[in-house]
Write a protein that holds these residues in place. Structure first.
Motif, PDB file in Angstrom:
ATOM      1  N   ASN A 282      -7.066   9.876   8.999  1.00 24.57           N
ATOM      2  CA  ASN A 282      -6.471   8.765   8.262  1.00 24.57           C
ATOM      3  C   ASN A 282      -6.861   7.427   8.875  1.00 24.57           C
ATOM      4  O   ASN A 282      -7.197   6.472   8.163  1.00 24.57           O
ATOM      5  CB  ASN A 282      -4.950   8.915   8.234  1.00 24.57           C
TER       6      ASN A 282
ATOM      7  N   PRO B  34      -1.456   7.833  -1.495  1.00 28.59           N
ATOM      8  CA  PRO B  34      -2.304   8.087  -2.663  1.00 28.59           C
ATOM      9  C   PRO B  34      -1.892   9.291  -3.502  1.00 28.59           C
ATOM     10  O   PRO B  34      -2.512   9.562  -4.527  1.00 28.59           O
ATOM     11  CB  PRO B  34      -3.687   8.301  -2.040  1.00 28.59           C
ATOM     12  N   LYS B  35      -0.891  10.020  -3.080  1.00 27.00           N
ATOM     13  CA  LYS B  35      -0.387  11.164  -3.848  1.00 27.00           C
ATOM     14  C   LYS B  35       0.971  10.804  -4.447  1.00 27.00           C
ATOM     15  O   LYS B  35       1.752  10.049  -3.857  1.00 27.00           O
ATOM     16  CB  LYS B  35      -0.237  12.400  -2.957  1.00 27.00           C
TER      17      LYS B  35
ATOM     18  N   TYR C 266       3.439  11.636   3.109  1.00 27.28           N
ATOM     19  CA  TYR C 266       2.030  11.955   2.860  1.00 27.28           C
ATOM     20  C   TYR C 266       1.392  12.651   4.063  1.00 27.28           C
ATOM     21  O   TYR C 266       0.618  13.604   3.909  1.00 27.28           O
ATOM     22  CB  TYR C 266       1.276  10.674   2.516  1.00 27.28           C
TER      23      TYR C 266
ATOM     24  N   GLU D 202       0.836  -1.192   0.000  1.00 28.85           N
ATOM     25  CA  GLU D 202       0.000   0.000   0.000  1.00 28.85           C
ATOM     26  C   GLU D 202       0.873   1.246   0.000  1.00 28.85           C
ATOM     27  O   GLU D 202       1.767   1.388   0.826  1.00 28.85           O
ATOM     28  CB  GLU D 202      -0.919   0.007   1.225  1.00 28.85           C
ATOM     29  N   CYS D 203       0.610   2.137  -0.941  1.00 28.81           N
ATOM     30  CA  CYS D 203       1.410   3.354  -1.093  1.00 28.81           C
ATOM     31  C   CYS D 203       0.561   4.586  -0.822  1.00 28.81           C
ATOM     32  O   CYS D 203      -0.667   4.547  -0.899  1.00 28.81           O
ATOM     33  CB  CYS D 203       1.980   3.441  -2.516  1.00 28.81           C
TER      34      CYS D 203
ATOM     35  N   LYS E 151      -9.342   4.459   7.132  1.00 31.36           N
ATOM     36  CA  LYS E 151      -8.920   3.068   6.984  1.00 31.36           C
ATOM     37  C   LYS E 151      -9.920   2.117   7.644  1.00 31.36           C
ATOM     38  O   LYS E 151     -10.305   1.096   7.056  1.00 31.36           O
ATOM     39  CB  LYS E 151      -7.529   2.879   7.614  1.00 31.36           C
TER      40      LYS E 151
END
Length: 314
Positions: A283, A105-106, A161, A102-103, A287
Protein backbone atom coordinates in the motif's frame (compact mmCIF):
# COMPACT_ATOMS: atom_id res chain seq x y z
CA UNK A 1 -4.92 24.65 -8.43
CA UNK A 2 -3.40 21.18 -8.36
CA UNK A 3 -0.57 20.58 -5.91
CA UNK A 4 1.49 18.65 -8.47
CA UNK A 5 1.63 21.74 -10.71
CA UNK A 6 2.74 24.23 -8.03
CA UNK A 7 6.09 25.97 -8.44
CA UNK A 8 8.35 27.98 -6.16
CA UNK A 9 7.34 31.64 -5.91
CA UNK A 10 3.86 31.04 -7.31
CA UNK A 11 0.85 32.73 -5.65
CA UNK A 12 -1.91 30.41 -4.52
CA UNK A 13 -5.67 30.84 -4.25
CA UNK A 14 -7.83 27.78 -3.88
CA UNK A 15 -9.38 25.09 -1.74
CA UNK A 16 -7.44 22.44 0.16
CA UNK A 17 -8.24 19.86 2.81
CA UNK A 18 -6.44 19.96 6.17
CA UNK A 19 -5.32 16.35 6.50
CA UNK A 20 -3.41 17.15 9.67
CA UNK A 21 -2.69 20.25 11.69
CA UNK A 22 -0.36 20.76 14.63
CA UNK A 23 -0.10 24.12 16.35
CA UNK A 24 3.42 25.03 17.46
CA UNK A 25 5.16 27.88 19.24
CA UNK A 26 7.90 29.82 17.48
CA UNK A 27 11.07 31.12 19.17
CA UNK A 28 9.48 34.55 19.57
CA UNK A 29 6.49 33.08 21.38
CA UNK A 30 4.02 33.40 18.52
CA UNK A 31 1.88 30.46 17.47
CA UNK A 32 1.83 28.90 13.99
CA UNK A 33 0.20 26.04 12.10
CA UNK A 34 2.16 23.10 10.73
CA UNK A 35 -0.21 21.44 8.25
CA UNK A 36 -0.51 18.64 5.72
CA UNK A 37 -2.79 19.86 2.93
CA UNK A 38 -4.35 17.77 0.16
CA UNK A 39 -6.21 18.51 -3.07
CA UNK A 40 -8.84 16.54 -5.02
CA UNK A 41 -6.08 14.30 -6.44
CA UNK A 42 -5.09 13.53 -2.82
CA UNK A 43 -1.61 14.94 -3.47
CA UNK A 44 -0.06 16.53 -0.38
CA UNK A 45 1.93 19.65 0.41
CA UNK A 46 3.25 20.96 3.72
CA UNK A 47 1.52 24.15 4.80
CA UNK A 48 2.26 26.86 7.34
CA UNK A 49 0.34 29.80 8.71
CA UNK A 50 2.15 32.24 10.98
CA UNK A 51 0.92 34.33 13.91
CA UNK A 52 -2.29 32.40 14.48
CA UNK A 53 -4.77 33.50 17.11
CA UNK A 54 -6.66 31.39 19.62
CA UNK A 55 -9.78 31.62 17.44
CA UNK A 56 -7.77 30.27 14.49
CA UNK A 57 -6.68 27.26 16.55
CA UNK A 58 -10.29 26.43 17.33
CA UNK A 59 -11.50 26.92 13.73
CA UNK A 60 -8.81 25.49 11.45
CA UNK A 61 -8.45 21.95 12.70
CA UNK A 62 -7.71 18.59 11.12
CA UNK A 63 -10.49 17.43 8.80
CA UNK A 64 -11.63 20.88 7.61
CA UNK A 65 -11.89 22.12 4.01
CA UNK A 66 -10.43 25.60 3.68
CA UNK A 67 -9.90 28.32 1.09
CA UNK A 68 -6.33 29.58 1.19
CA UNK A 69 -4.67 32.68 -0.21
CA UNK A 70 -0.92 32.48 0.00
CA UNK A 71 2.30 31.67 -1.80
CA UNK A 72 4.46 28.66 -2.59
CA UNK A 73 7.94 28.68 -1.07
CA UNK A 74 10.82 26.24 -0.88
CA UNK A 75 12.29 24.99 2.39
CA UNK A 76 15.05 22.38 2.64
CA UNK A 77 14.48 21.41 -0.96
CA UNK A 78 10.72 20.90 -0.54
CA UNK A 79 7.82 23.07 -1.62
CA UNK A 80 5.55 24.36 1.09
CA UNK A 81 2.49 26.58 1.04
CA UNK A 82 2.47 29.66 3.23
CA UNK A 83 -1.12 30.64 4.04
CA UNK A 84 -1.48 34.40 4.41
CA UNK A 85 -5.27 34.20 4.70
CA UNK A 86 -7.49 31.22 5.33
CA UNK A 87 -11.21 30.63 5.83
CA UNK A 88 -13.47 27.61 6.10
CA UNK A 89 -15.29 26.55 2.95
CA UNK A 90 -19.02 27.24 3.21
CA UNK A 91 -22.26 26.30 1.48
CA UNK A 92 -21.89 29.15 -0.99
CA UNK A 93 -18.64 27.74 -2.36
CA UNK A 94 -18.80 25.42 -5.34
CA UNK A 95 -16.82 22.67 -3.63
CA UNK A 96 -17.64 19.38 -1.92
CA UNK A 97 -15.51 18.08 0.92
CA UNK A 98 -16.12 14.50 -0.26
CA UNK A 99 -14.02 15.27 -3.35
CA UNK A 100 -11.03 15.98 -1.10
CA UNK A 101 -11.38 12.91 1.15
CA UNK A 102 -9.52 9.82 -0.02
CA UNK A 103 -11.57 6.68 0.60
CA UNK A 104 -10.85 2.97 0.46
CA UNK A 105 -11.15 1.73 -3.14
CA UNK A 106 -13.55 -1.08 -2.19
CA UNK A 107 -17.21 -0.62 -1.28
CA UNK A 108 -17.59 -0.49 2.50
CA UNK A 109 -20.67 -2.72 2.66
CA UNK A 110 -19.02 -5.32 0.42
CA UNK A 111 -15.95 -5.47 2.69
CA UNK A 112 -18.08 -5.79 5.83
CA UNK A 113 -20.14 -8.54 4.20
CA UNK A 114 -17.00 -10.45 3.17
CA UNK A 115 -15.57 -10.31 6.69
CA UNK A 116 -18.86 -11.37 8.28
CA UNK A 117 -19.18 -14.25 5.81
CA UNK A 118 -15.65 -15.33 6.72
CA UNK A 119 -16.46 -15.28 10.43
CA UNK A 120 -19.73 -17.18 9.93
CA UNK A 121 -17.78 -19.96 8.19
CA UNK A 122 -15.52 -20.58 11.20
CA UNK A 123 -15.87 -24.11 12.56
CA UNK A 124 -14.38 -23.32 15.97
CA UNK A 125 -17.32 -21.91 17.93
CA UNK A 126 -15.17 -20.03 20.46
CA UNK A 127 -13.15 -18.27 17.76
CA UNK A 128 -16.35 -17.48 15.87
CA UNK A 129 -18.18 -16.13 18.92
CA UNK A 130 -15.29 -13.91 20.05
CA UNK A 131 -14.38 -12.54 16.62
CA UNK A 132 -18.01 -11.84 15.70
CA UNK A 133 -18.73 -10.01 18.96
CA UNK A 134 -15.72 -7.70 18.64
CA UNK A 135 -16.15 -7.07 14.92
CA UNK A 136 -19.87 -6.32 15.19
CA UNK A 137 -19.26 -3.84 18.00
CA UNK A 138 -16.69 -2.00 15.85
CA UNK A 139 -18.36 -2.18 12.44
CA UNK A 140 -19.84 1.34 12.36
CA UNK A 141 -16.50 2.89 13.33
CA UNK A 142 -14.57 0.71 10.89
CA UNK A 143 -16.63 2.18 8.04
CA UNK A 144 -14.54 5.38 8.26
CA UNK A 145 -11.56 4.72 10.55
CA UNK A 146 -8.06 4.86 8.98
CA UNK A 147 -5.31 2.32 9.64
CA UNK A 148 -2.73 4.99 10.46
CA UNK A 149 -2.26 8.71 10.90
CA UNK A 150 0.14 9.12 7.99
CA UNK A 151 1.59 5.78 6.89
CA UNK A 152 -0.12 2.84 5.18
CA UNK A 153 -3.89 2.93 4.58
CA UNK A 154 -4.15 6.44 6.05
CA UNK A 155 -7.52 7.13 4.42
CA UNK A 156 -11.21 6.95 5.15
CA UNK A 157 -12.09 3.30 5.77
CA UNK A 158 -8.41 2.39 5.61
CA UNK A 159 -8.47 0.07 8.62
CA UNK A 160 -11.36 -1.94 7.17
CA UNK A 161 -9.66 -2.05 3.76
CA UNK A 162 -6.36 -3.20 5.29
CA UNK A 163 -8.21 -5.99 7.12
CA UNK A 164 -10.13 -7.00 3.99
CA UNK A 165 -6.97 -7.04 1.85
CA UNK A 166 -5.10 -9.12 4.41
CA UNK A 167 -7.96 -11.63 4.43
CA UNK A 168 -7.66 -12.01 0.66
CA UNK A 169 -3.93 -12.68 1.03
CA UNK A 170 -4.57 -15.14 3.88
CA UNK A 171 -7.20 -17.02 1.87
CA UNK A 172 -4.82 -17.36 -1.07
CA UNK A 173 -2.05 -18.79 1.13
CA UNK A 174 -3.84 -21.19 3.47
CA UNK A 175 -4.53 -23.82 0.74
CA UNK A 176 -0.75 -24.04 0.25
CA UNK A 177 -0.24 -24.91 3.93
CA UNK A 178 -3.06 -27.28 4.95
CA UNK A 179 -1.61 -27.75 8.44
CA UNK A 180 -2.67 -24.19 9.32
CA UNK A 181 -5.77 -23.49 11.39
CA UNK A 182 -7.62 -21.13 9.04
CA UNK A 183 -10.09 -19.97 11.71
CA UNK A 184 -7.23 -18.87 13.95
CA UNK A 185 -5.35 -17.09 11.14
CA UNK A 186 -8.40 -15.25 9.83
CA UNK A 187 -9.47 -14.22 13.32
CA UNK A 188 -5.95 -12.88 13.98
CA UNK A 189 -6.16 -10.88 10.74
CA UNK A 190 -9.55 -9.41 11.63
CA UNK A 191 -8.53 -8.48 15.19
CA UNK A 192 -4.83 -7.61 14.83
CA UNK A 193 -5.24 -3.84 14.32
CA UNK A 194 -8.73 -3.23 15.63
CA UNK A 195 -7.19 -1.75 18.78
CA UNK A 196 -6.21 1.27 16.68
CA UNK A 197 -9.75 2.52 17.21
CA UNK A 198 -8.78 3.32 20.81
CA UNK A 199 -5.25 4.39 19.82
CA UNK A 200 -6.16 7.33 17.56
CA UNK A 201 -8.71 10.14 17.44
CA UNK A 202 -10.33 10.22 14.00
CA UNK A 203 -13.25 12.16 12.55
CA UNK A 204 -15.75 10.63 10.13
CA UNK A 205 -13.59 11.66 7.16
CA UNK A 206 -10.81 9.39 8.43
CA UNK A 207 -8.60 12.31 9.47
CA UNK A 208 -6.57 11.63 12.60
CA UNK A 209 -6.07 14.68 14.80
CA UNK A 210 -3.95 13.00 17.46
CA UNK A 211 -3.26 9.83 19.41
CA UNK A 212 -5.36 9.17 22.50
CA UNK A 213 -3.88 8.86 25.98
CA UNK A 214 -4.22 5.08 25.68
CA UNK A 215 -2.52 5.22 22.30
CA UNK A 216 0.43 7.22 23.60
CA UNK A 217 0.85 5.33 26.86
CA UNK A 218 -0.07 1.80 25.79
CA UNK A 219 -0.47 1.45 22.01
CA UNK A 220 -2.98 -0.58 20.03
CA UNK A 221 -1.31 -3.94 20.71
CA UNK A 222 -1.75 -3.69 24.47
CA UNK A 223 -5.28 -2.23 24.31
CA UNK A 224 -6.41 -4.99 21.94
CA UNK A 225 -4.99 -7.74 24.16
CA UNK A 226 -6.91 -6.28 27.10
CA UNK A 227 -10.05 -6.09 24.97
CA UNK A 228 -9.75 -9.71 23.84
CA UNK A 229 -9.41 -10.74 27.48
CA UNK A 230 -12.48 -8.71 28.49
CA UNK A 231 -14.66 -10.09 25.69
CA UNK A 232 -13.32 -13.58 26.31
CA UNK A 233 -14.20 -13.56 30.00
CA UNK A 234 -17.66 -12.16 29.29
CA UNK A 235 -18.39 -14.74 26.56
CA UNK A 236 -16.78 -17.71 28.32
CA UNK A 237 -14.16 -18.31 25.62
CA UNK A 238 -11.62 -21.09 26.24
CA UNK A 239 -8.29 -20.07 27.70
CA UNK A 240 -6.43 -21.75 24.83
CA UNK A 241 -8.20 -19.63 22.19
CA UNK A 242 -7.63 -16.45 24.17
CA UNK A 243 -3.96 -17.25 24.71
CA UNK A 244 -3.33 -17.98 21.03
CA UNK A 245 -5.10 -14.85 19.78
CA UNK A 246 -3.41 -12.63 22.37
CA UNK A 247 -0.02 -13.99 21.32
CA UNK A 248 -0.83 -13.27 17.67
CA UNK A 249 -1.71 -9.66 18.49
CA UNK A 250 1.33 -9.31 20.75
CA UNK A 251 3.80 -10.66 18.20
CA UNK A 252 2.49 -9.33 14.88
CA UNK A 253 4.96 -6.40 14.78
CA UNK A 254 7.75 -8.98 15.24
CA UNK A 255 10.38 -6.65 16.73
CA UNK A 256 10.48 -5.12 20.22
CA UNK A 257 11.25 -1.65 18.85
CA UNK A 258 7.98 -1.81 16.92
CA UNK A 259 5.96 -2.85 19.98
CA UNK A 260 6.20 -6.67 19.99
CA UNK A 261 8.05 -8.06 23.03
CA UNK A 262 7.62 -11.59 21.66
CA UNK A 263 8.25 -12.99 18.20
CA UNK A 264 5.67 -15.35 16.66
CA UNK A 265 5.85 -18.81 18.22
CA UNK A 266 3.42 -20.80 16.06
CA UNK A 267 2.69 -20.85 12.31
CA UNK A 268 -0.52 -18.79 12.25
CA UNK A 269 1.18 -16.01 14.24
CA UNK A 270 4.20 -16.08 11.91
CA UNK A 271 2.04 -15.86 8.81
CA UNK A 272 -0.07 -13.05 10.28
CA UNK A 273 3.06 -10.93 10.64
CA UNK A 274 4.17 -11.48 7.06
CA UNK A 275 0.69 -10.87 5.61
CA UNK A 276 0.54 -7.61 7.57
CA UNK A 277 3.94 -6.56 6.23
CA UNK A 278 3.03 -7.46 2.65
CA UNK A 279 -0.17 -5.45 2.65
CA UNK A 280 1.25 -2.45 4.51
CA UNK A 281 4.36 -2.18 2.32
CA UNK A 282 2.48 -2.72 -0.95
CA UNK A 283 0.00 0.00 0.00
CA UNK A 284 2.83 2.39 0.85
CA UNK A 285 4.69 1.55 -2.35
CA UNK A 286 1.57 2.08 -4.46
CA UNK A 287 1.00 5.52 -2.94
CA UNK A 288 4.63 6.60 -3.40
CA UNK A 289 4.88 5.14 -6.90
CA UNK A 290 1.81 7.09 -8.01
CA UNK A 291 3.55 10.32 -6.96
CA UNK A 292 6.70 9.89 -9.09
CA UNK A 293 7.35 9.68 -12.81
CA UNK A 294 8.40 6.44 -14.57
CA UNK A 295 12.17 6.03 -14.43
CA UNK A 296 12.46 8.19 -11.30
CA UNK A 297 13.33 7.48 -7.67
CA UNK A 298 11.40 8.74 -4.66
CA UNK A 299 13.00 10.41 -1.69
CA UNK A 300 14.05 8.14 1.17
CA UNK A 301 10.97 6.61 2.77
CA UNK A 302 11.11 6.06 6.52
CA UNK A 303 8.21 3.61 6.45
CA UNK A 304 10.13 1.43 3.98
CA UNK A 305 13.40 1.22 5.91
CA UNK A 306 14.77 4.36 4.30
CA UNK A 307 14.86 3.05 0.72
CA UNK A 308 14.36 5.21 -2.34
CA UNK A 309 11.53 3.61 -4.29
CA UNK A 310 12.06 3.25 -8.04
CA UNK A 311 9.15 3.43 -10.48
CA UNK A 312 9.91 1.29 -13.50
CA UNK A 313 9.25 2.33 -17.09
CA UNK A 314 7.47 -0.94 -17.85
Amino acid sequence: MEIKNLQKGQPFLGYLFIKSQVTKTAANGSRYFNMKLTDTNFDEIDGKMWDVKEADEEEFITGKLVKIKGAVQEYNGHLQLIANRMRLANEGDDVNIDDFVECAPKNTNDMIKEINTTIDAFTNEDIKKLTKAIFEDKTSILSYFPAAKSNHHALKGGLLYHTYSMLQIGKSLTPLYPFLNADLLYSGIILHDIGKITEMESDENGSVSDYTEEGKLLGHIVTEIVEIDQYGQKLGISEEVLLLLKHMILSHHYEAEYGSPKKPMFPEAELLHHIDIIDARMNTMEKIQNSIEPGAFSEKIWGLDGIQLYRSKL
